[in-house]
Design an enzyme around this catalytic site. Structure first.
Site, PDB file in Angstrom:
ATOM      1  N   ASP A 317      49.292  73.796 -96.972  1.00 12.76           N
ATOM      2  CA  ASP A 317      47.873  73.757 -96.791  1.00 12.76           C
ATOM      3  C   ASP A 317      47.317  73.765 -98.119  1.00 12.76           C
ATOM      4  OD1 ASP A 317      47.004  72.977 -93.816  1.00 12.76           O
ATOM      5  OD2 ASP A 317      48.556  75.020 -93.726  1.00 12.76           O
ATOM      6  N   TYR A 401      43.687  74.040 -87.777  1.00 11.05           N
ATOM      7  CA  TYR A 401      43.597  75.615 -88.064  1.00 11.05           C
ATOM      8  C   TYR A 401      42.479  76.040 -88.922  1.00 11.05           C
ATOM      9  CZ  TYR A 401      47.663  77.827 -85.977  1.00 11.05           C
ATOM     10  OH  TYR A 401      48.462  78.469 -84.992  1.00 11.05           O
TER      11      TYR A 401
HETATM   12 CO    CO Z   1      50.001  79.543 -85.428  1.00 13.54          CO
END
Ligand code: CO
Length: 675
Positions: A317, A401
């Site tokens: 990320d 996320y």
């Molecule tokens: Co997770």
């Protein structure tokens, strides 16, 4: 992980620079918007930033130790920018160092993304939009959707772009590839993540802007259940929770001067950049150095599923998507409570223009219960002192996320680092009630693959200076016998880790393993080295097989601890460009020479994280899950540094229970603590 941007231009939190900001006063101040725009002008003037060239990554250029040490307030600062440029028309990549002070490009270097070991620059926000359009325009995808009976769902479909990993396919290696998975939406305002179209994978080349492959197999019904979480979907909010107000009538206890923060015994500098997000510099306790620089510069989210749709998923990320560029604008009173000091952040957009992320870093104080306490019968009585911590944090949203990164500083000299994982679990579809050993069913027909969130913290330690030593401490059992006649005895072992290879270690909670960072020159009043302990929390390491592609690419996640001799250019646990990289970059390369770390200027790298076997309670939005570690003084101070805290007075404390309204400590019966 996958990105969803509602409008062209990407992150809706990114706003154009408007207000005039103060010029930097210290070398470690973050880049300002004006500096980013100036860097762009210099790159344009140098002919490096032309019509087709984009800016995947723009960071402050790191100072070296000598340069920083030589600087004194009032000196001119050579402010430099480290930028990656990519020609979108050809895929050619150039790295440049720009001196803002001198107004010129001082160095350039070509990065050959098409040659082994490969490695593509970070994705541009515009590429997510472009990839989705390429998919939707392609006859192959339209045919697949039609074959699945989803022709009337194509317009509202969301094409989620994902980094491809490195799977070695001939038509992909060395190319700038992104994969697209398809999700349905019931309306413009629907969350797409709950409606995956299983087994439909489109591979796109972002330089030639074409579909280079499509997989369409194993189709199962698209789950129809709602994944919405807005108040209109969750129903009326409960009314049973009474307000909690945090008040600090005399204001906060911290003092801020530019980006320098002083709070009780602590001082530090707050910095922010597009890749690492929050960076802390020159962290001191009692005006003695503890950390020269600290951040969480990488993380990986590998998936443990064999399906064609997901076996390649292993998001980096920071290195692929940029945590800082995707950081949130934090809202007053929601992310943090109390008296809050925010810091703005500036990053470059795809074209190199400065954009401001207002209130990107949040700083506040929190009460943290009891710090120390003892009750002694007789005249000494009961004494208690309350703990408080300084919290410095930010949040980043990478597609489905959301990750919070929280640094806590405590009155007793401890530092705690905590990553918070929340947002929407990434799911696929399956036959309701079927078993999948790689993906539990968490809602009817909704299967969430097992995965990990493994973070790498980089701690440029400086315990009482730069000459430090690393020692592994284990509690040690002693066999019953002459040395242990009653069998109860145990001791500890202390093993100095003298080189970079020796310092690649695995945590062991069964022996309470910690890693001690000692000053190599300073001792405390009992004549032992002043030190801090890195205290790991139980964390599974990378679950992927050592022979897998992801194990090579995320090698940092195969050990809990690494240590390196300081080098200002070694900042990326998985290398500068983990995107489509074949592996071996970052920590394996940094430690290949096995340099000495004994009494040297050393950097620790700590892997921590979560192994996620999803559950129904993670749906539709996952409650925050936590992972982190502590960094605690061990003989750094001569005594408990919090002995002189004041007894707290609780003028507003109220005793709950019989008659809440009059349940206070009452007139003439103040809720004093202690005694
Ligand atoms: Co997770």
């Amino acid at each position: 992980m996958t990105h969803h941007h509602d409008h062209a231009g990407g992150n809706p939190d990114l706003l154009p620079v408007r207000a005039v900001e103060p010029a930097p006063r210290h070398p470690l101040d973050p880049l300002t918007g004006a500096e980013i725009d100036r860097a762009r002008e210099i790159l344009v003037a140098a002919g490096l930033l032309t019509e087709t060239v984009r800016v995947p990554m723009l960071l402050p250029d790191e100072y070296d130790r000598a340069e920083l040490a030589a600087w004194t307030p009032g000196d001119e600062i050579d402010r430099r920018v480290d930028v990656t440029l990519m020609d979108a028309a050809t895929g050619e990549v150039t790295e440049a160092i720009v001196s803002l002070t001198r107004g010129e490009v001082v160095a350039t270097r070509e990065h050959r993304a098409g040659e082994a070991p490969y490695g593509q620059p970070q994705y541009l926000f515009e590429e997510y939009e472009r990839a989705a359009q390429i998919v939707k325009d392609s006859p192959e995808w339209q045919a697949a959707m039609t074959r699945r009976g989803l022709a009337d769902r194509m317009e509202l479909a969301f094409c989620g772009p994902l980094a491809p990993g490195f799977v070695g396919r001939e038509n992909e290696v060395g190319r700038r590839v992104i994969r697209s998975l398809t999700f349905l939406r019931d309306s413009e305002g629907d969350s797409p993540w709950a409606h995956p179209v299983e087994g439909l994978i489109v591979h796109i080349d972002l330089v030639t802007n074409e579909v280079i492959g499509i997989e369409d197999e194993g189709d199962v019904p698209v789950p129809a259940g709602s994944g919405m979480y807005t108040p209109d979907a969750t129903g009326p909010a409960r009314e049973t929770l009474k307000p909690i107000e945090i008040t600090q009538p005399e204001g906060p206890s911290f003092h801020v001067d530019g980006h320098h923060v002083q709070w009780e015994n602590w001082s530090l500098r707050v910095d922010f950049n597009a890749r690492e997000g929050l960076v802390l510099h020159d962290v001191r306790f009692d005006d003695r150095p503890v950390l020269a620089r600290a951040s969480v510069p990488e993380m990986v989210v590998p998936y443990g599923d064999t399906s064609n749709t997901r076996f390649w998923i292993s998001y980096f990320d920071a290195g692929e998507y940029l945590l800082g560029k995707n950081a949130n604008h934090l809202e007053l009173g929601c992310d943090c409570l109390g008296v809050i000091r925010y810091f703005d952040g500036y990053v470059a957009d795809d074209h190199g223009h400065a954009v401001k992320i207002p209130n990107v870093v949040c700083m506040h104080e929190e009460d943290y219960g009891v710090l120390w306490k003892h009750t002694e019968p007789g005249p000494i009585g009961s004494h208690v002192r309350r703990s408080r911590r300084l919290v410095v944090s930010y949040f980043s949203t990478i597609g489905n996320y959301d990750y919070g990164f929280f640094w806590y500083f405590y009155l007793d000299g401890s530092i705690q680092v905590e990553a918070k994982a929340t947002g929407i679990v990434f799911v696929g579809a399956g036959i309701p009630g079927s078993e999948n050993r790689h993906a539990p069913e968490i809602a009817p027909g909704v299967f969430a693959p097992v995965h990990q969130h493994l973070f790498s913290a980089r701690l440029d330690v400086a315990i009482d200076g730069t000459d430090n030593r690393l020692v592994e401490i284990d509690a040690a059992r002693i066999p019953m016998g002459e040395d242990n006649p009653f069998g109860n005895a145990f001791t500890w072992t202390a093993t100095t880790l003298r080189t970079e290879q020796e310092a690649q270690r695995i945590a062991d909670t069964s022996v309470a393993r910690v890693w001690e960072v000692q000053s190599a020159s300073r001792t405390n009043y009992i004549d032992k080295p002043t030190a801090y302990h890195l205290i790991p929390e139980p964390t599974a390491l990378l679950m992927a097989d050592p022979a897998s592609s992801v194990a090579a690419r995320a090698a940092f996640a195969t050990k809990h601890l690494w240590a390196t001799a300081y080098d200002r250019d070694e900042r990326w646990p998985a290398g500068r460009y983990p995107n489509a990289h074949q592996g071996g970059a970052g920590l394996p390369a940094y430690t290949a020479d096995d340099r000495s770390i004994d009494g040297e200027d050393i950097v620790l790298w700590h892997t921590f994280g979560l192994t996620h076997i999803p559950r129904p309670e993670d749906w539709p939005i996952m409650p925050v899950d936590y992972a982190g570690f502590w960094f605690k003084p061990y003989g750094f101070s001569d005594v408990n540094p919090a002995m002189n805290l004041p007894e707290s007075s609780q003028a507003h404390a109220v005793r709950a229970g019989s008659g809440a309204a009059d349940g206070g400590c009452g007139q003439g019966d103040a809720c004093t603590c202690g005694h």
